[in-house]
Write an enzyme that holds these catalytic residues in place. Structure first.
Site, PDB file in Angstrom:
ATOM      1  N   ARG A  84       0.852  -1.194   0.000  1.00  0.00           N
ATOM      2  CA  ARG A  84       0.000   0.000   0.000  1.00  0.00           C
ATOM      3  C   ARG A  84       0.883   1.238   0.000  1.00  0.00           C
ATOM      4  O   ARG A  84       1.108   1.880   1.015  1.00  0.00           O
ATOM      5  CB  ARG A  84      -0.943  -0.032   1.196  1.00  0.00           C
ATOM      6  N   SER A 121      -8.430  -2.210  -1.831  1.00  0.00           N
ATOM      7  CA  SER A 121      -9.099  -0.941  -1.574  1.00  0.00           C
ATOM      8  C   SER A 121     -10.314  -0.755  -2.462  1.00  0.00           C
ATOM      9  O   SER A 121     -11.368  -0.293  -2.014  1.00  0.00           O
ATOM     10  CB  SER A 121      -8.114   0.218  -1.766  1.00  0.00           C
ATOM     11  N   ASP A 175      -4.392  -1.477  -6.471  1.00  0.00           N
ATOM     12  CA  ASP A 175      -4.841  -2.020  -5.188  1.00  0.00           C
ATOM     13  C   ASP A 175      -6.290  -2.512  -5.239  1.00  0.00           C
ATOM     14  O   ASP A 175      -7.221  -1.753  -4.980  1.00  0.00           O
ATOM     15  CB  ASP A 175      -4.677  -0.932  -4.116  1.00  0.00           C
ATOM     16  N   TYR A 192      -2.410  -1.358   7.636  1.00  0.00           N
ATOM     17  CA  TYR A 192      -3.004  -2.509   8.311  1.00  0.00           C
ATOM     18  C   TYR A 192      -2.867  -2.380   9.825  1.00  0.00           C
ATOM     19  O   TYR A 192      -2.045  -1.622  10.339  1.00  0.00           O
ATOM     20  CB  TYR A 192      -2.340  -3.812   7.845  1.00  0.00           C
ATOM     21  N   GLN A 232      -1.114   2.537  -5.715  1.00  0.00           N
ATOM     22  CA  GLN A 232      -2.526   2.780  -5.440  1.00  0.00           C
ATOM     23  C   GLN A 232      -3.441   2.336  -6.572  1.00  0.00           C
ATOM     24  O   GLN A 232      -4.509   1.773  -6.334  1.00  0.00           O
ATOM     25  CB  GLN A 232      -2.763   4.268  -5.158  1.00  0.00           C
TER      26      GLN A 232
END
Length: 387
Positions: free
Chosen positions: A128, A139, A136, A234, A133
């Protein structure tokens, strides 16, 4: 270089790994794209749309995967002796695979990929970072789950979410309590606020307080004795002392809430048990719990993943694979994530393996017959010792 997209066959799965929009981009980048017939139908992308995007549509999945250089999937490859579908066995050794493997939950599939000498990347293991991004999928899919989870709660609750003034008088807004403020939690907060609810939220990472408040919720939390941040956005498991203090906070907040949305995962994989039967018993009759961590085992000890139950007058929803319930946008976002990964490492019309790149290093699960992902390797070793 030939990219293959098989149809997802896991029960309840309606997403497809690649949509026509992304096919067109990959074809323009010099790739050949082949899609299994009907792969996008459940997400409302028909075969003709793929043909118009420059992809071929093929009816034989074994031939499709056997001729592929790179395979794109949503879920781990299907290995189903009953139906004869063996997606790992159909791939040639040395083939690249990119999917949301969730390797710690799917150890058998990982072992099969290693034995077949497949170079497999898992999108849920992508670091991350700012650079990653656009790749991902965790997400992207978590945002959908947070949104849909609140809509399910609103449908099941026995009252309005917003405060309303009517000819019969005023009704007060529902109180929604969101546990966990990663992507799913933040989207849940924003959606509940848009519906007019009074929203409170907590997270074991106090640094997300500003994010919680920025989307319209009031932050409630405890002062931890030990940091719960595990890096990469996380959370790690709390100490026993902090767990006890957290349980007190959760009990107090849940007792006054109409809706509780839980989204907590340790390391983005497994769900800690946060809501005990006693906490649920203290909630008002007619309240609703939506356990968005059901895929990881559930945050409520009364949850039954994939089912809705009523305990102590409280309705507990534990939906599985919520992104599949919004397959068009879920597929679109997932497809864009996979395409971003591929194009980031494309040179001369081919995907270039670079084991020194931090994104590829983080996402690589199996390579040259070995499980190279450290946490997955540790889990396999622990399972072997336990057996």
């Amino acid at each position: 270089m030939r990219i293959a997209v098989p149809k997802e066959t896991r029960p309840g799965e309606r997403r497809v790994a690649l949509v026509p929009e992304s096919c067109k981009k990959l074809v323009q980048a010099g790739f050949s794209v082949a899609v299994e017939a009907g792969a996008g139908a459940a997400a409302y992308f028909d075969d003709e749309a793929y043909r118009q995007a420059g992809a071929s549509v093929e009816a034989d999945p074994a031939a499709l995967l056997g001729e592929a250089d790179f395979v794109l999937k949503v879920n781990p490859p299907a290995i189903d002796p009953a139906s004869g579908r063996d997606e790992v066995g159909w791939m040639r050794p040395g083939t690249f695979l990119l999917a949301s493997l969730m390797p710690l939950r799917n150890l058998e599939a990982v072992e099969a990929l290693a034995q077949r000498q497949i170079t497999a990347f898992s999108t849920d293991a992508i670091p991350r970072t700012t650079r990653a991004q656009a790749m991902d999928t965790l997400s992207s899919m978590a945002s959908i789950a947070g949104y849909k989870g609140v809509l399910l709660a609103a449908m099941e609750l026995n009252k309005y979410f917003p405060m309303l003034t009517t000819a019969a008088g005023m009704v007060f807004p529902a109180k929604v309590f969101v546990i966990g403020a990663a992507v799913a939690g933040l989207q849940a907060i924003a959606t509940a606020r848009r519906l007019g609810a009074n929203v409170f939220a907590t997270d074991v990472r106090p640094e997300v307080k500003e994010q919680i408040e920025s989307v319209g919720a009031k932050y409630v939390g405890i002062e931890l004795k030990e940091s719960a941040a595990a890096g990469g956005g996380y959370a790690k498991e709390l100490s026993e002392e902090d767990k006890q203090r957290q349980r007190v906070l959760l009990a107090e907040q849940c007792a006054g809430s109409d809706v509780v949305i839980t989204t907590a995962l340790v390391g983005g994989v497994f769900a800690p048990k946060l809501l005990t039967a006693e906490i649920v018993r203290r909630m008002p009759a007619g309240a609703v719990v939506v356990d968005l961590a059901a895929d990881g085992g559930g945050n409520c000890e009364l949850s039954r993943p994939g089912e809705t139950v009523v305990e102590h007058g409280v309705k507990i929803l534990a939906p599985l694979n919520l992104p599949a319930s919004m397959p068009t946008h879920a597929s679109l976002l997932f497809s864009r994530n996979l395409t971003a990964f591929l194009l980031a490492f494309t040179s001369d019309k081919r995907f270039v393996l670079d084991l020194n790149d931090d994104i590829q290093q983080g996402a690589l699960i199996t390579h040259e017959g070995r499980v190279v992902h450290a946490r997955t390797r540790d889990a396999l070793e622990a399972r072997g010792k336990a057996s």
